[in-house]
Write an enzyme that holds these catalytic residues in place. Structure first.
Site, PDB file in Angstrom:
ATOM      1  N   HIS A 238     -31.370  68.105   6.792  1.00 31.17           N
ATOM      2  CA  HIS A 238     -32.347  67.867   7.857  1.00 31.17           C
ATOM      3  C   HIS A 238     -31.988  68.814   8.999  1.00 31.17           C
ATOM      4  O   HIS A 238     -30.816  68.918   9.364  1.00 31.17           O
ATOM      5  CB  HIS A 238     -32.246  66.408   8.304  1.00 31.17           C
ATOM      6  CG  HIS A 238     -33.390  65.946   9.137  1.00 31.17           C
ATOM      7  ND1 HIS A 238     -33.626  66.433  10.401  1.00 31.17           N
ATOM      8  CD2 HIS A 238     -34.374  65.053   8.889  1.00 31.17           C
ATOM      9  CE1 HIS A 238     -34.700  65.842  10.891  1.00 31.17           C
ATOM     10  NE2 HIS A 238     -35.183  65.003   9.986  1.00 31.17           N
ATOM     11  N   ARG A 260     -39.955  68.394  16.524  1.00 26.17           N
ATOM     12  CA  ARG A 260     -40.450  69.737  16.189  1.00 26.17           C
ATOM     13  C   ARG A 260     -41.955  69.692  15.972  1.00 26.17           C
ATOM     14  O   ARG A 260     -42.677  70.602  16.355  1.00 26.17           O
ATOM     15  CB  ARG A 260     -39.750  70.279  14.937  1.00 26.17           C
ATOM     16  CG  ARG A 260     -38.330  70.716  15.206  1.00 26.17           C
ATOM     17  CD  ARG A 260     -37.688  71.265  13.949  1.00 26.17           C
ATOM     18  NE  ARG A 260     -37.512  70.248  12.925  1.00 26.17           N
ATOM     19  CZ  ARG A 260     -38.044  70.279  11.717  1.00 26.17           C
ATOM     20  NH1 ARG A 260     -38.807  71.301  11.349  1.00 26.17           N
ATOM     21  NH2 ARG A 260     -37.849  69.298  10.859  1.00 26.17           N
TER      22      ARG A 260
END
Ligand SMILES: Cc1cc2nc3c(=O)[nH]c(=O)nc-3n(C[C@H](O)[C@H](O)[C@H](O)COP(=O)(O)OP(=O)(O)OC[C@H]3O[C@@H](n4cnc5c(N)ncnc54)[C@H](O)[C@@H]3O)c2cc1C
Length: 570
Positions: A238, A260
């Site tokens: 991740h 994000r």
């Protein structure tokens, strides 16, 4: 010596989504059976299902379809998933989410019109992730645990499974050897059927997300039992693990993908945005692409004080960030970072193992009586797991395993356990006590973290992998010389650390071996010396058994590369 022996019809190892669903389904199918859930932690309080933030992928909306979910899973998995397993995942996820809501009492977020709210997750062509805010796992595990507690299902908590014990003739499973962590005594549980649902967990990397109870115990036990494991080179990283120094367990934990997605920037140590140089989707590219780009940027040397990179959200407006990401802002503040208005240090972090024990759609394995489900099982996701497909996988296959085992045990007798196997397993567990050497275990753990992160991590090559294999051999030898004080065995965490490390090193070796054998770059696996993806039509997956890796062809049973199941796609 074994202090106690118990017998049960069905023994379930682990109480995550897979273990608890298996218990409930087996009980529902045959309420008279003796079912026992044995778990390293406390039932309902441990494992990664509880940690699920984002949610659960399922095709519910009228405009979506199981075919679309299936195609996303196959394409996202680099055409390596077992297609029958992936098909079962997407079709049965629909039944499981309804069962979770209507029978087990989960409340998922809803739209104003009363339909279940589904949010966007990376790699999917439709917004299909069902959730309860960003605490979906707690909702699922709390409801499952309550239902298990309410039924006549046996529980062995703080019991660590240490070895699968085969029958006297070696042809089937006869039970499992445990350490009762509360007393330190050995316990044998004899069973007609055993489910491996200990949840994998790549905690051998310097930075990792899974819970501390996960040390690949199930995978290591399966390896020692001679079972084949597939796709072991496929470890998902991740991109945004929190980086707050070595003194805190918060380092490595996930800062969610939504940051994000909302428009957050990744910056290097010089506070320059770098993702647009690596991919046209910049920070919104898939997890493997962003993690790899971050790793390359870190290798260039422009890093933060702790050696990582920054995530910056301030340009979106601190008030908006504080409102939309309250939990993340608080988590960062606990570690001294201002997520809303400042910079937070981040680093890619090992998150999920796509690889696991080879299994059939009914959850059976090559050893009669042994079944597998959840993150211990390999083949559903191929080279990459879509966010949201993890908890779907554990609940879908946990339920399948419960149904299958309830049927399997009918007419079965308990097999006689092999006494030599029990003695041998106890001898290994006892081996560190009373030795003279004083190899410090903390140093060994750091060595393992380092070798896996540097040489078997996000970017690999032949030289690094070869070096890693010899370093892992040396580590194993050092572990076998480690000594522990022969004192109180009750909650002896140093002993359990040693057992954890033994299993992590064994599984790390399979990751390194499979990564060496795969000479291409697919999904989560990237070889700097073989950067091409390879031909999809001749896709092969790795299978490792008794230390030997073979490459097996993927069977395109439902769709071939270049084709689709979507009628409207052409
Ligand atoms: C931080 C985080 C966030 C995530 N978010 C998502 C998400 O949003 N969506 C998604 O789909 N997936 C997500 N995942 C992945 C998901 O959590 C897993 O895929 C899934 O929950 C695994 O379920 P499981 O039942 O196989 O294992 P787990 O839930 O991990 O359960 C494993 C169980 O086995 C027990 N155990 C381990 N070793 C032993 C032993 N030796 N003896 C006895 N018991 C043992 C453990 O104590 C535990 O009870 C996330 C993972 C993490 C770490």
């Amino acid at each position: 010596m074994v202090a106690k022996t118990l017998s049960t019809d069905i023994l379930i190892l682990g109480s995550g989504g897979a273990g608890l669903f298996a218990a409930l389904h087996a009980h529902q199918a045959a309420p008279g059976l003796a079912i026992t859930v044995a778990v390293k932690g406390l039932l309902g309080k441990c494992g990664c299902t509880r940690m699920v933030q984002g949610g659960y992928n399922v095709a519910l909306a009228r405009e979506d379809s199981v075919e679309r979910h299936f195609m996303d899973t196959i394409v996202g998995g680099g055409w390596l998933p077992d297609q029958d397993l992936a098909w079962q995942l997407v079709t049965l996820a629909v039944e499981r989410i309804k069962e979770l809501e209507n029978e087990l009492g989960c409340f998922f977020d809803r739209n104003p019109d009363g339909t279940v709210h589904q949010k966007a997750f990376a790699g999917q062509t439709f917004d299909r992730t069902v959730h309860k805010g960003d605490l979906t796992g707690i909702e699922i595990i709390n409801r499952l645990a309550e239902q298990v507690w309410a039924r006549d299902i046996g529980r062995l908590e703080e019991h660590r499974a240490v070895e699968l014990i085969k029958s006297n003739d070696g042809k089937s499973i006869s039970g499992v050897l445990f350490i009762d962590m509360r007393s330190g005594e050995y316990l044998l549980v004899r069973a007609k059927a055993v489910l491996l649902a200990t949840g994998g967990g790549p905690t051998m990397y310097k930075y990792h997300t899974p819970s501390g109870d996960k040390s690949c115990d199930g995978l290591a036990m399966a390896l020692r039992a001679g079972l084949p494991l597939r796709d072991m080179e496929m470890v998902q990283f991740h991109p945004t693990g929190l980086l707050a120094g070595t003194h805190t367990r918060m380092t490595g934990t996930v800062l969610e993908e939504g940051l994000r997605g909302a428009g957050g920037y990744l910056l290097n140590g010089a506070r320059e945005r770098f993702m647009p140089h690596y991919d046209s989707l910049a920070e919104r590219a898939t997890r493997d692409v962003v993690s790899r780009s971050m790793f390359l940027e870190m290798r260039k040397g422009s890093t933060t004080p702790h050696g990582g990179l920054y995530i910056s959200m301030a340009h979106l407006g601190p008030e908006r960030v504080a409102r939309e990401f309250k939990g993340m802002v608080e988590r960062c503040a606990d570690c001294g970072f201002d997520l809303a208005g400042g910079l937070v240090e981040v680093v890619p972090t090992a998150h999920y193992m796509m690889g696991g024990v080879e299994f059939a759609p009914d959850c059976s394995t090559g050893l009669p009586g042994l079944f597998v489900a959840g993150e211990d099982a390999g083949g559903v996701h191929g080279a990459n797991r879509l966010g949201g497909n993890g908890v779907a996988n554990s609940t879908v296959y946990g339920a399948v395993a419960g149904d299958t085992m309830a049927d399997w045990v009918k007419g079965q007798e308990l097999a006689e356990p092999d006494p030599a196997a029990i003695e041998e397993a106890i001898a290994v567990c006892e081996s560190p006590f009373g030795r003279k050497s004083s190899v410090p275990m903390e140093a060994l753990r750091e060595k393992l973290y380092g070798v896996m992160w540097d040489k078997v991590g996000i970017i690999r090559d032949a030289a690094g992998l070869a070096a890693a294999q010899s370093e892992l051999d040396a580590l194993e030898a050092e572990l076998d010389r480690c000594s522990l004080a022969d004192g109180n065995r009750a909650f002896n965490l140093t002993w359990h650390d040693w057992l954890n490390l033994k299993n992590l090193v064994a599984v790390s070796r399979t990751i390194a071996a499979a990564a060496t054998a795969r000479r291409d770059s697919r999904g989560a696996h990237f070889r700097a010396d073989f950067p091409d993806r390879g031909a999809l039509e001749s896709s092969r997956f790795t299978s490792i058994q008794s230390g030997v890796v073979s490459m097996k062809p993927v069977a395109f049973t439902r769709v071939r590369p270049g084709e689709t199941l979507l009628r409207d796609a052409a």
